[in-house]
Scaffold this active site. Structure first.
Site, short mmCIF file in Angstrom:
data_model
loop_
_atom_site.label_atom_id
_atom_site.label_comp_id
_atom_site.label_asym_id
_atom_site.label_seq_id
_atom_site.Cartn_x
_atom_site.Cartn_y
_atom_site.Cartn_z
CE LYS A 113 -4.16 -2.04 1.95
NZ LYS A 113 -5.24 -1.93 2.96
CG ASN A 114 5.39 2.79 -1.05
OD1 ASN A 114 5.15 3.89 -1.53
ND2 ASN A 114 6.58 2.45 -0.59
#
Length: 401
Positions: A113-114
């Site tokens: 989830k970067n």
């Protein structure tokens, strides 16, 4: 970014000031100043950041800067500046895009989830072109296996299929996801994007071959299909707001308008069925209130047109047309039904009670403009009014616990 083994990795771990390739660069030290809470960099990270600041100031785009960005990303995978500088170096050097994909693969395993990862991966994919489509879809699938509601993965899928106009098979993919979890809001949102794109293509082809009639037929076909699909999933989970939002969003599709919702009695039935199963179901009440509001707006427009076309009186003000009564009665009946539902929502969904009161006031103002006219409406109204009022009979029963 190398794999962390061998002499190259050892060389990479040397302080940058001891590496011969950086001997000609004077680092710009990080000045924390009088920070209340200073960033706790490690010594190695702080030293690398000082060299990054130096190359940013000089504007250098080179292989050694590319390697420096890899090291900075290892220290902090959310370092937007390092990712952006890396992309500028890739473009300037014509670097191998496959190796960049491999790097993002490794980061995905650490942090799926970067934000920076997905932004970078999108740039790489769109630069590579349609040949990488299958690989991108596989990459996304791996992320969704970890979390099937990963917003970044769904956004990337939107961007890739839109960038390459690769819409074929997307409805089937979304259907598979919704069968696993019909509350997956990201999947519903993706379906909306796909349906809009496919409809735009179909409408464009219809306009070229059969004109406006063909466009309207294409829109009607899509609305019918999606209403049938969405209704089935609403029946399984009447409180699922994702499905209801999708249903109401159908009337924001290209070639459609919100007030046209009033032309689809299937929506009225879906709402009544949901309220019968789950009395005072907030999304069903909301959708039904919107349905009646659309009827009211259509009736108000019809009344306005009749009034404007009416015969002129002696004082040059338009006289009240004799056929205005049924339209005004239909308007008031629809407003009354919508307001009844909005009143119910203030209790069923109190967190948004002020919004429901606002909607109530809007509808009252819509009807109030015609309230004072002497249009000779008998009690019970005209045919349209009776239909609008009659449609609310089952509604009131369904709202009661």
């Amino acid at each position: 970014m190398d794999d962390g083994s061998g002499s190259e990795a050892e060389e990479m771990r040397l302080p940058l000031g001891q590496r011969p390739e950086w001997a000609d660069v004077s680092p710009l030290e990080v000045d924390d100043g009088n920070c209340v809470v200073a960033v706790q960099y490690s010594d190695e990270h702080r030293a690398a950041l000082s060299y990054l600041r130096a190359v940013l100031a000089s504007g250098e785009k080179s292989a050694r800067v590319l390697e420096l960005t890899a090291e900075m990303i290892e220290y902090n995978q959310a370092d937007y500046t390092a990712w952006q500088l890396r992309w500028l170096c890739v473009e300037a050097l014509g670097a191998d895009l496959e190796s960049e994909e491999a790097m993002t693969d490794r980061v995905l395993h650490d942090n799926a989830k970067n934000y920076q990862l997905w932004n970078y991966r999108r740039k790489v994919a769109l630069k590579r072109g349609p040949s990488c489509l299958r690989r991108e879809l596989d990459f996304i699938a791996r992320a969704l296996e970890l979390d099937d509601k990963n917003y970044h993965a769904w956004s990337h899928r939107n961007a890739v299929v839109a960038g390459f106009a690769a819409w074929d098979g997307e409805l089937e993919f979304v259907d598979t996801c919704l069968k696993k979890d019909l509350r997956n809001n990201s999947a519903w949102q993706h379906r909306a994007v796909v349906v809009a794109a496919l409809l735009a293509a179909d409408a464009g082809a219809a306009a070229a071959s059969t004109g406006e009639g063909g466009v309207r037929a294409a829109v009607k076909t899509v609305i019918q299909r999606e209403l049938f699909y969405t209704s089935a999933l609403i029946a399984k989970a009447p409180r699922n707001e994702s499905a209801w939002n999708y249903l109401l969003g159908l009337f924001a599709l290209p070639g459609c308008a919100k007030h046209e919702m009033a032309q689809w009695p299937q929506i009225h039935q879906v709402c009544l069925d949901a309220l019968a199963a789950v009395p005072s179901c907030p999304p069903a009440l909301w959708a039904l209130a919107d349905f009646y509001a659309c009827i009211a707006e259509a009736a108000a427009e019809h009344v306005r047109q009749l009034y404007d076309r009416g015969p002129s009186s002696v004082d040059s003000e338009p006289a009240v047309p004799p056929d205005l009564g049924p339209g005004v009665a239909a308007l008031h009946a629809a407003v009354n039904n919508a307001c009844l539902l909005l009143d119910g929502l203030t209790m069923a969904d109190p967190i948004r009670s002020m919004y429901w009161v606002h909607r109530h006031q809007q509808l009252q103002r819509l009807a109030g403009g015609w309230q004072a006219l002497d249009v000779g409406v008998e009690e019970g109204g005209g045919g349209d009014a009776a239909g609008a009022a009659g449609a609310g009979d089952g509604m009131q029963d369904a709202m009661q616990d």
